[in-house]
Enzyme design. Structure first.
Site, PDB file in Angstrom:
ATOM      1  N   ASP A   1       0.918  -1.263   0.011  1.00  0.00           N
ATOM      2  CA  ASP A   1      -0.035  -0.103   0.049  1.00  0.00           C
ATOM      3  C   ASP A   1       0.953   1.133  -0.001  1.00  0.00           C
ATOM      4  O   ASP A   1       1.774   1.295   0.546  1.00  0.00           O
ATOM      5  CB  ASP A   1      -0.904  -0.060   1.371  1.00  0.00           C
TER       6      ASP A   1
ATOM      7  N   GLY B   1       0.848   4.005   1.589  1.00  0.00           N
ATOM      8  CA  GLY B   1       1.258   4.861   2.722  1.00  0.00           C
ATOM      9  C   GLY B   1       0.008   5.914   2.960  1.00  0.00           C
ATOM     10  O   GLY B   1      -0.053   6.433   4.068  1.00  0.00           O
ATOM     11  N   GLY B   2      -0.932   6.116   2.041  1.00  0.00           N
ATOM     12  CA  GLY B   2      -1.737   7.217   2.134  1.00  0.00           C
ATOM     13  C   GLY B   2      -2.376   7.143   3.276  1.00  0.00           C
ATOM     14  O   GLY B   2      -2.636   8.078   4.139  1.00  0.00           O
TER      15      GLY B   2
ATOM     16  N   GLN C   1     -11.708   6.793  -5.104  1.00  0.00           N
ATOM     17  CA  GLN C   1     -12.299   7.645  -3.846  1.00  0.00           C
ATOM     18  C   GLN C   1     -13.777   8.005  -4.077  1.00  0.00           C
ATOM     19  O   GLN C   1     -14.391   7.655  -4.891  1.00  0.00           O
ATOM     20  CB  GLN C   1     -11.389   8.710  -3.290  1.00  0.00           C
TER      21      GLN C   1
ATOM     22  N   ASP D   1      -7.835  -7.208   1.615  1.00  0.00           N
ATOM     23  CA  ASP D   1      -6.824  -7.273   2.567  1.00  0.00           C
ATOM     24  C   ASP D   1      -7.607  -6.870   4.061  1.00  0.00           C
ATOM     25  O   ASP D   1      -8.648  -5.808   3.974  1.00  0.00           O
ATOM     26  CB  ASP D   1      -5.697  -6.392   2.582  1.00  0.00           C
TER      27      ASP D   1
ATOM     28  N   CYS E   1     -12.088 -27.572  10.410  1.00  0.00           N
ATOM     29  CA  CYS E   1     -11.039 -26.933   9.846  1.00  0.00           C
ATOM     30  C   CYS E   1      -9.812 -27.904   9.901  1.00  0.00           C
ATOM     31  O   CYS E   1      -9.632 -28.665  10.808  1.00  0.00           O
ATOM     32  CB  CYS E   1     -10.735 -25.674  10.773  1.00  0.00           C
TER      33      CYS E   1
ATOM     34  N   CYS F   1      -6.649 -26.947   9.630  1.00  0.00           N
ATOM     35  CA  CYS F   1      -5.340 -26.357   9.959  1.00  0.00           C
ATOM     36  C   CYS F   1      -4.699 -27.189  11.225  1.00  0.00           C
ATOM     37  O   CYS F   1      -5.274 -27.847  12.071  1.00  0.00           O
ATOM     38  CB  CYS F   1      -5.552 -24.875  10.368  1.00  0.00           C
TER      39      CYS F   1
ATOM     40  N   CYS G   1      -6.051 -26.665  14.593  1.00  0.00           N
ATOM     41  CA  CYS G   1      -7.417 -27.665  14.936  1.00  0.00           C
ATOM     42  C   CYS G   1      -7.249 -29.052  15.044  1.00  0.00           C
ATOM     43  O   CYS G   1      -7.856 -29.708  15.439  1.00  0.00           O
ATOM     44  CB  CYS G   1      -8.460 -27.248  13.987  1.00  0.00           C
TER      45      CYS G   1
ATOM     46  N   HIS H   1      -4.755 -20.210  12.708  1.00  0.00           N
ATOM     47  CA  HIS H   1      -6.198 -20.824  12.615  1.00  0.00           C
ATOM     48  C   HIS H   1      -6.967 -19.711  11.555  1.00  0.00           C
ATOM     49  O   HIS H   1      -7.719 -19.969  10.880  1.00  0.00           O
ATOM     50  CB  HIS H   1      -7.034 -21.076  13.768  1.00  0.00           C
TER      51      HIS H   1
HETATM   52  C1  LIG Z   1      -9.101  -0.907   7.619  1.00  0.00           C
HETATM   53  N1  LIG Z   1      -9.870  -0.085   6.771  1.00  0.00           N
HETATM   54  C2  LIG Z   1      -9.191   0.603   5.520  1.00  0.00           C
HETATM   55  N2  LIG Z   1      -7.891   0.154   5.519  1.00  0.00           N
HETATM   56  C3  LIG Z   1      -7.697   0.894   4.414  1.00  0.00           C
HETATM   57  C4  LIG Z   1      -6.412   0.985   3.633  1.00  0.00           C
HETATM   58  C5  LIG Z   1      -5.042   0.664   4.016  1.00  0.00           C
HETATM   59  C6  LIG Z   1      -4.874  -0.836   3.680  1.00  0.00           C
HETATM   60  C7  LIG Z   1      -3.543  -1.024   4.567  1.00  0.00           C
HETATM   61  O1  LIG Z   1      -3.614  -0.649   5.759  1.00  0.00           O
HETATM   62  C8  LIG Z   1      -3.598  -1.848   6.589  1.00  0.00           C
HETATM   63  O2  LIG Z   1      -5.076  -1.967   7.068  1.00  0.00           O
HETATM   64  C9  LIG Z   1      -5.607  -1.032   8.201  1.00  0.00           C
HETATM   65  C10 LIG Z   1      -3.227  -2.964   6.099  1.00  0.00           C
HETATM   66  O3  LIG Z   1      -2.103  -3.167   6.113  1.00  0.00           O
HETATM   67  C11 LIG Z   1      -1.053  -2.505   5.293  1.00  0.00           C
HETATM   68  C12 LIG Z   1       0.112  -3.452   4.907  1.00  0.00           C
HETATM   69  C13 LIG Z   1      -0.544  -1.215   6.051  1.00  0.00           C
HETATM   70  O4  LIG Z   1      -1.659  -2.025   3.900  1.00  0.00           O
HETATM   71  C14 LIG Z   1      -3.202  -2.222   4.213  1.00  0.00           C
HETATM   72  C15 LIG Z   1      -6.299   2.084   2.616  1.00  0.00           C
HETATM   73  N3  LIG Z   1      -5.038   2.478   1.828  1.00  0.00           N
HETATM   74  C16 LIG Z   1      -5.242   3.479   0.739  1.00  0.00           C
HETATM   75  N4  LIG Z   1      -4.082   3.862   0.097  1.00  0.00           N
HETATM   76  N5  LIG Z   1      -6.371   4.037   0.286  1.00  0.00           N
HETATM   77  C17 LIG Z   1      -7.551   3.832   0.942  1.00  0.00           C
HETATM   78  O5  LIG Z   1      -8.405   4.570   0.844  1.00  0.00           O
HETATM   79  C18 LIG Z   1      -7.599   2.943   2.194  1.00  0.00           C
HETATM   80  C19 LIG Z   1      -8.957   2.687   2.759  1.00  0.00           C
HETATM   81  C20 LIG Z   1      -8.935   1.469   3.793  1.00  0.00           C
HETATM   82  N6  LIG Z   1     -10.052   1.383   4.917  1.00  0.00           N
HETATM   83 ZN   LIG Z   2      -8.276 -24.382  12.433  1.00  0.00          ZN
END
Ligand SMILES: CNc1nc2c(CC[C@H]3O[C@@H](OC)[C@@H]4OC(C)(C)O[C@@H]43)c3nc(N)[nH]c(=O)c3cc2[nH]1
Ligand SMILES: [Zn+2]
Length: 372
Positions: free
Chosen positions: A93, A95-96, A191, A268, A306, A308, A311, A337
């Protein structure tokens, strides 16, 4: 010979798609869940654990790895794959999200975003180009553009101005690393907050730019499930059907099923690993919390359905003991798990789309998880 970014759809079931995405480190079978490895590791698990459970791709993060150990240090070690000894695909990602969600002190301008390190308070600046240079240093297979993820409740005027800047930043990211200039592919991020017309505007602007895939950003930011699903079903089917669709930061097992039903291919979420820390475990019968006294002398496995390691080898009684004793092994067995459960759910989803039984699979889990 397949090229990174190739996306082949093999079957559909309603809006749900069963496809293969090609990356420089191998093919990814979608729909897919991507374990979050923010700092180059999926907490408490080894690459061997992840390969055993057939994790096809993991996530890393520009913001965290730039601040520590440094993207340049990782580059000098041969990139993140070599550094972390992960041979399969990696998505990073930009970093935004981290800058906008973790940082109070930050200055946003057309040029980029200034922020302070959460480690030592030092000042840093991310331009779209810088965010791409960091991901080039990390050598991730899928790079995300630098975007502004507006907070839940942002007004329409701010959301509109923000999406227009995000589009200009997306263009700068693509120009800085043109398509085909290396083995890494790049996704744009849609967005537009919770305004359906602004979501369409963001998508229309981004589809003009030649990305290998598109993400839905700005969701899972504190909204209700209904609000998330409303935007999801509105925009996902409108996204280019011949390119992968990635819903960022989502979600629960039911969210994954809902997302697939709307045509999403990639997900993710920190939930499976974060919940493992507080003893909330996902099973085929719903969620359970292992610390409950009822499990103190329960000799049955966590989830009879499961396969895994956790389990197959341990009882609920032992897992509860580890949790209450705050043993490190508790976190490792619970994480193993929960991630296995998420990855196995996606395996079931892929099979269900292939044989046209996705609706039945979705109904089964909705019944098991109805109580929330
Ligand atoms: C939890 N809800 C949520 N997460 C979002 C992300 C980040 C997703 C990244 O942040 C981490 O999840 C918190 C994950 O682990 C790493 C590895 C940091 O990457 C993942 C978003 N990233 C960008 N660039 N733009 C978005 O509009 C955006 C929206 C989100 N909504
Ligand atoms: Zn399991």
């Amino acid at each position: 010979m397949s090229t990174p970014g190739d996306f082949k759809i093999h079957a559909t079931d309603g809006e749900a798609r069963r496809a293969t995405l090609t990356t420089a480190h191998g093919d990814i079978q979608t729909p897919i869940f991507m374990p979050v490895g923010t700092q180059g590791t999926v907490k408490s698990l080894t690459p061997l654990d992840l390969e055993e459970m057939d994790a096809q791709i993991i996530l890393g993060n520009t913001y965290h790895l730039y601040l520590r150990p440094g993207d340049d240090l990782v580059a000098r070690r041969g990139g993140l794959h070599k550094f972390a000894n992960w041979k399969r695909p990696i998505l990073t990602d930009s970093g935004g999200f981290q800058v906008f969600s973790l940082q109070e002190i930050r200055k946003l301008s057309e040029e980029g975003v200034e922020f302070r390190s959460y480690i030592d308070g030092s000042k840093h600046f991310f331009s779209p180009e810088k965010a791409i240079d960091i991901q080039k240093n990390l050598g991730s297979d899928i790079m995300m553009v630098l975007d502004e993820c507006v907070g839940y409740g942002a007004d329409k005027d701010y959301t509109n101005k923000s999406l227009e800047m995000t589009t200009r930043w997306a263009k700068r990211c693509r120009d800085h690393y043109p398509k085909g200039s290396g083995g890494q592919i790049m996704f744009g991020i849609v967005q537009g907050g919770f305004y359906k017309d602004l979501r369409e505007k963001s998508l229309e602007q981004l589809r003009e730019i030649d990305f290998e895939g598109f993400a839905i950003g700005g969701l899972s930011v504190g909204e209700s499930t209904k609000e998330m699903y409303d935007i999801l079903h509105h925009i996902a089917p409108k996204m280019p059907s011949d390119k992968p669709r990635y819903l960022m930061g989502v979600g629960t097992p039911l969210d994954l099923l809902e997302g697939v039903s709307a045509g999403v291919d990639m997900f993710d979420c920190v939930l499976p690993s974060r919940n493992a820390r507080n003893g909330t475990l996902f099973t085929s019968q719903g969620k359970i919390n292992i610390k409950r006294a009822e499990f103190a002398e329960d000799d049955s496995p966590l989830d009879p359905e499961c396969g895994c390691y956790t389990c197959r080898n341990f009882t609920k009684a032992y897992l509860r003991h580890l949790y209450m004793a705050k043993e490190l092994l508790s976190y490792r067995l619970n994480t193993y798990h929960n991630l296995y459960f998420y990855l196995d759910l996606m395996k079931q989803i892929r099979a269900a789309i292939e044989n046209g039984t996705f609706a039945e699979l979705k109904a089964k889990y909705e019944a098991a998880y109805a109580k929330g």
